[in-house]
Scaffold this motif. Structure first.
Motif, mmCIF file in Angstrom:
data_model
loop_
_atom_site.group_PDB
_atom_site.id
_atom_site.type_symbol
_atom_site.label_atom_id
_atom_site.label_comp_id
_atom_site.label_asym_id
_atom_site.label_seq_id
_atom_site.Cartn_x
_atom_site.Cartn_y
_atom_site.Cartn_z
ATOM 1 N N PRO A 26 119.034 181.997 28.242
ATOM 2 C CA PRO A 26 117.717 182.388 28.290
ATOM 3 C C PRO A 26 117.001 182.239 29.733
ATOM 4 O O PRO A 26 117.334 181.182 30.491
ATOM 5 N N PRO A 27 116.040 182.973 30.103
ATOM 6 C CA PRO A 27 115.361 182.570 31.337
ATOM 7 C C PRO A 27 114.624 181.450 31.537
ATOM 8 O O PRO A 27 114.111 180.751 30.243
ATOM 9 N N VAL A 28 114.513 180.550 32.562
ATOM 10 C CA VAL A 28 113.821 179.506 32.645
ATOM 11 C C VAL A 28 112.448 179.543 32.686
ATOM 12 O O VAL A 28 112.113 180.278 33.738
ATOM 13 N N ALA A 29 111.725 178.917 32.080
ATOM 14 C CA ALA A 29 110.210 179.080 32.280
ATOM 15 C C ALA A 29 109.694 178.243 33.269
ATOM 16 O O ALA A 29 110.383 177.258 33.671
ATOM 17 N N ALA A 30 108.733 178.725 33.999
ATOM 18 C CA ALA A 30 108.033 177.771 35.114
ATOM 19 C C ALA A 30 107.601 176.355 34.402
ATOM 20 O O ALA A 30 107.177 176.547 33.403
ATOM 21 N N PRO A 31 107.698 175.504 35.198
ATOM 22 C CA PRO A 31 107.395 174.156 34.756
ATOM 23 C C PRO A 31 105.837 174.087 34.448
ATOM 24 O O PRO A 31 104.877 174.915 35.153
ATOM 25 N N LEU A 32 105.557 173.484 33.141
ATOM 26 C CA LEU A 32 103.933 173.603 32.883
ATOM 27 C C LEU A 32 103.120 172.390 33.551
ATOM 28 O O LEU A 32 102.055 172.360 33.426
ATOM 29 N N LYS A 33 104.097 171.576 34.171
ATOM 30 C CA LYS A 33 103.345 170.402 34.748
ATOM 31 C C LYS A 33 103.952 170.288 36.178
ATOM 32 O O LYS A 33 104.943 170.755 36.526
ATOM 33 N N GLN A 34 103.308 169.603 37.167
ATOM 34 C CA GLN A 34 103.957 169.229 38.477
ATOM 35 C C GLN A 34 103.495 167.955 38.614
ATOM 36 O O GLN A 34 102.499 167.171 38.442
ATOM 37 N N ILE A 35 104.543 167.629 39.469
ATOM 38 C CA ILE A 35 104.608 166.083 39.793
ATOM 39 C C ILE A 35 103.697 165.820 41.093
ATOM 40 O O ILE A 35 103.551 166.703 42.236
ATOM 41 N N VAL A 36 102.849 164.824 40.917
ATOM 42 C CA VAL A 36 102.104 164.599 42.182
ATOM 43 C C VAL A 36 101.856 163.001 42.402
ATOM 44 O O VAL A 36 102.360 162.292 41.337
ATOM 45 N N THR A 37 101.367 162.731 43.512
ATOM 46 C CA THR A 37 100.938 161.143 43.815
ATOM 47 C C THR A 37 99.776 161.269 43.708
ATOM 48 O O THR A 37 98.799 161.760 44.383
ATOM 49 N N ILE A 38 99.360 160.130 42.902
ATOM 50 C CA ILE A 38 97.842 159.978 42.872
ATOM 51 C C ILE A 38 97.664 158.159 42.820
ATOM 52 O O ILE A 38 98.188 157.357 42.129
ATOM 53 N N ARG A 39 96.366 157.775 43.651
ATOM 54 C CA ARG A 39 96.234 156.422 43.748
ATOM 55 C C ARG A 39 95.069 156.099 42.663
ATOM 56 O O ARG A 39 94.076 156.636 42.773
ATOM 57 N N LEU A 40 95.440 155.161 41.802
ATOM 58 C CA LEU A 40 94.476 154.786 40.804
ATOM 59 C C LEU A 40 94.155 153.274 41.008
ATOM 60 O O LEU A 40 95.067 152.481 41.552
ATOM 61 N N ASP A 41 93.040 152.749 40.689
ATOM 62 C CA ASP A 41 92.650 151.217 40.653
ATOM 63 C C ASP A 41 93.768 150.655 39.807
ATOM 64 O O ASP A 41 94.087 151.165 38.798
#
Length: 78
Positions: A26-41
């Protein structure tokens, strides 16, 4: 593989023919989430992690709720 082993199911026709290149996937669906870098307290991140597994999902949900509230506010003002 053990010669005595017999499966109780039959393999797909494409595999029985021995040509793995004809297997339809089956065709591979586009990812629904993207990996990001975020700075949190640090204290905030500890608080989310203390609630157990799924802290990234919880952070995502809170950000989504904020985004939707802002969009609703904007739409109401128009």
């Amino acid at each position: 593989m053990n010669d005595d082993f017999q499966t109780s199911w039959s393999e797909p026709v494409s595999m029985q023919q021995g040509d793995a290149s004809t297997v339809q996937r089956p065709p591979v669906a586009a990812p629904l989430k993207q990996i990001v870098t975020i700075r949190l307290d640090v204290d905030m991140l500890k608080w989310f992690k203390a609630a157990g597994p799924g802290y990234q999902t919880r952070i995502n949900q809170i950000l989504r709720e904020y985004m939707e509230a802002q969009q609703a506010e904007r739409d109401a003002a128009q």
